[in-house]
Design a protein around this motif. Sequence first.
Motif, short mmCIF file in Angstrom:
data_model
loop_
_atom_site.label_atom_id
_atom_site.label_comp_id
_atom_site.label_asym_id
_atom_site.label_seq_id
_atom_site.Cartn_x
_atom_site.Cartn_y
_atom_site.Cartn_z
N SER A 194 21.83 -15.03 15.55
CA SER A 194 21.54 -16.12 14.59
C SER A 194 20.32 -15.77 13.74
N GLU A 195 19.36 -15.06 14.31
CA GLU A 195 18.20 -14.63 13.51
C GLU A 195 18.63 -13.63 12.42
N ILE A 196 19.50 -12.71 12.81
CA ILE A 196 19.98 -11.70 11.84
C ILE A 196 20.71 -12.40 10.68
N PHE A 197 21.60 -13.33 11.03
CA PHE A 197 22.36 -14.01 9.97
C PHE A 197 21.49 -14.86 9.07
N LYS A 198 20.46 -15.44 9.66
CA LYS A 198 19.54 -16.25 8.85
C LYS A 198 18.90 -15.35 7.78
N LEU A 199 18.47 -14.17 8.21
CA LEU A 199 17.83 -13.25 7.26
C LEU A 199 18.83 -12.74 6.21
N LEU A 200 20.06 -12.46 6.65
CA LEU A 200 21.08 -12.00 5.69
C LEU A 200 21.33 -13.09 4.64
N HIS A 201 21.37 -14.32 5.09
CA HIS A 201 21.62 -15.43 4.17
C HIS A 201 20.43 -15.61 3.22
N GLN A 202 19.23 -15.55 3.80
CA GLN A 202 18.01 -15.74 2.98
C GLN A 202 17.91 -14.69 1.87
N THR A 203 18.33 -13.47 2.18
CA THR A 203 18.19 -12.39 1.19
C THR A 203 19.48 -12.21 0.38
N GLN A 204 20.37 -13.17 0.45
CA GLN A 204 21.60 -13.22 -0.36
C GLN A 204 22.47 -11.98 -0.24
N MET A 205 22.53 -11.44 1.00
CA MET A 205 23.41 -10.29 1.22
C MET A 205 24.83 -10.78 1.38
N ARG A 206 25.78 -10.04 0.83
CA ARG A 206 27.17 -10.37 1.12
C ARG A 206 27.60 -9.55 2.33
N VAL A 207 27.97 -10.23 3.40
CA VAL A 207 28.34 -9.54 4.63
C VAL A 207 29.81 -9.13 4.55
N GLU A 208 30.06 -7.82 4.67
CA GLU A 208 31.43 -7.33 4.53
C GLU A 208 32.08 -7.09 5.88
N LEU A 209 31.26 -6.67 6.86
CA LEU A 209 31.82 -6.25 8.14
C LEU A 209 30.73 -6.31 9.19
N ILE A 210 31.06 -6.78 10.39
CA ILE A 210 30.07 -6.74 11.47
C ILE A 210 30.70 -6.17 12.74
N GLN A 211 29.87 -5.59 13.55
CA GLN A 211 30.35 -5.06 14.84
C GLN A 211 29.17 -5.09 15.80
N ASN A 212 29.41 -5.53 17.04
CA ASN A 212 28.27 -5.48 17.96
C ASN A 212 28.65 -4.93 19.33
N SER A 213 27.63 -4.40 20.00
CA SER A 213 27.81 -3.96 21.38
C SER A 213 26.69 -4.62 22.18
N ALA A 214 26.49 -4.21 23.41
CA ALA A 214 25.47 -4.86 24.24
C ALA A 214 24.09 -4.81 23.61
N ILE A 215 23.72 -3.64 23.12
CA ILE A 215 22.33 -3.51 22.65
C ILE A 215 22.23 -3.13 21.18
N SER A 216 23.38 -3.18 20.46
CA SER A 216 23.29 -2.86 19.03
C SER A 216 24.16 -3.80 18.21
N PHE A 217 23.81 -3.85 16.94
CA PHE A 217 24.52 -4.73 16.01
C PHE A 217 24.60 -3.97 14.69
N SER A 218 25.82 -3.78 14.18
CA SER A 218 25.98 -3.08 12.90
C SER A 218 26.54 -4.05 11.88
N VAL A 219 26.04 -3.95 10.68
CA VAL A 219 26.53 -4.83 9.62
C VAL A 219 26.59 -4.05 8.31
N CYS A 220 27.72 -4.20 7.63
CA CYS A 220 27.88 -3.57 6.32
C CYS A 220 27.70 -4.68 5.28
#
Length: 418
Positions: free
Chosen positions: A326-352
């Motif tokens: 939720s912290e990551i998405f808040k920052l993505l929203h605040q900086t007006q990024m368009r999120v194209e793709l997300i993927q996560n594992s136990a200790i990592s999170f990737s976002v295009c």
Amino acid sequence: MKVFKFGGASVKDADGIKNLASILKRYPSSGLVVVISAMGKTTNAMEAVVEAYFKDPQNRPNHIQAIREQHIEAIEALFEDKAAVYLPKLQAIFEELHTLLERSKSPNHSFIYDQIVCFGEILSTSIVSWYLDFIGLDVDWLDARSCVKTDDYYRNANLDWEQTQAHIRKAVDPNKITITQGFIGSDSNNFTTTLGREGSDYTAAIFGYSLNAAEVAIWKDVPGVMNGDPRVFQPTTLLETISYREAIELAYYGASVIHPKTLQPLQRKEIPLFVKSFKDPEAPGTVVGRGHVLEPMVPCYILKKNQTLLHLSTIDFSFIVEDNISEIFKLLHQTQMRVELIQNSAISFSVCVYNKYDRLDELVQQLRNSFKVEVHDQVSLYTIRHYSDAAIAYIKEHGGQVMLEQKTPETAQFVMQA
Ligand code: ADP
Ligand code: ASP
Ligand code: MG
């Protein structure tokens, strides 16, 4: 009623406008609304005027002069020895622009942007309707701003459907051909607004919806919707029929031949959307409607360039949990990024993401307060709808190194570095 939309490529010069006229002559001279974009790349040229307004006022007249010359050239080629009748009318539009620029003192970039760039569509529709009138067609020129009512979110205004429908129904004479502008509208104070770049397809859908049109046709420089952008993928196949849902998916993933906002209103009233070639008007093109997902059923390829891939991991190897996400998405929203793709594992999170507003540094800086961040800029996102092994092999061969991949039953996506 029918609604046609002609984009910038179709009216880029006098020959394009003559071709538009020849297409209209094939249809009855009533019950038609024709939505038109600015000629060729005029909107980009208008954007340069806006930049000059704020940053380089001395150069502003040069930018305007280039636009004026392009439109004068079209008038001279269209009207030949009668051009002198129309040049003063053109000049009057440029004087209106001049007065507006002289009077406006607003520091609001987006507001000024809309007041200026709308002139691209005002110019093109004026010239087209003068020409259609000149060759004997009975046309009404309609200022879309008197009908298409929006909020004041300049540059990307949101439609007021109630008001817009009522105005359109009142303004359009079903016994005539109505010529109007794509892309532009107005707010409650009657200041010009725009619907977002490439928004003219959406205007066609707005008119189609409001008039309960029998069909909407958008005339393009391609045979229809292909299974990939022919400028990027070869060879391509024409998609003859596409369901609304599939077309919405294709547009969402980036098949830029149809503006993504166009489809929902048409789907709601089941108005068919034809995508046709202005170079070959006899050809059937594509129809988007109810029914078959895709005909023929082939893999469809979409490329989005200039993407950024971020790999995040926790600094202390702790799990990435809801709280972090939720912290990551808040920052993505605040900086007006368009999120194209997300993927996560136990200790990592990737976002295009697509860094539309040039705020990547700000985002990365903030993310680094809580995460380890790896940044891969200038990557490409390939999407294949209805993929096959061969389609995936083709993309892997052409797209470069795979940085991330993701599959659902219908869609495979690859973030790649060339
Ligand atoms: P307009 O003149 O209406 O603004 P656009 O340039 O927005 O037209 O759309 C037409 C262009 O869309 C084509 O020239 C083509 O390069 C591109 N395009 C992207 N994806 C596709 C696709 N799947 N099928 C056909 N054209 C596509
Ligand atoms: N003229 C506008 C643009 O270039 C709208 C459109 O063409 O759809 O973005
Ligand atoms: Mg366009």
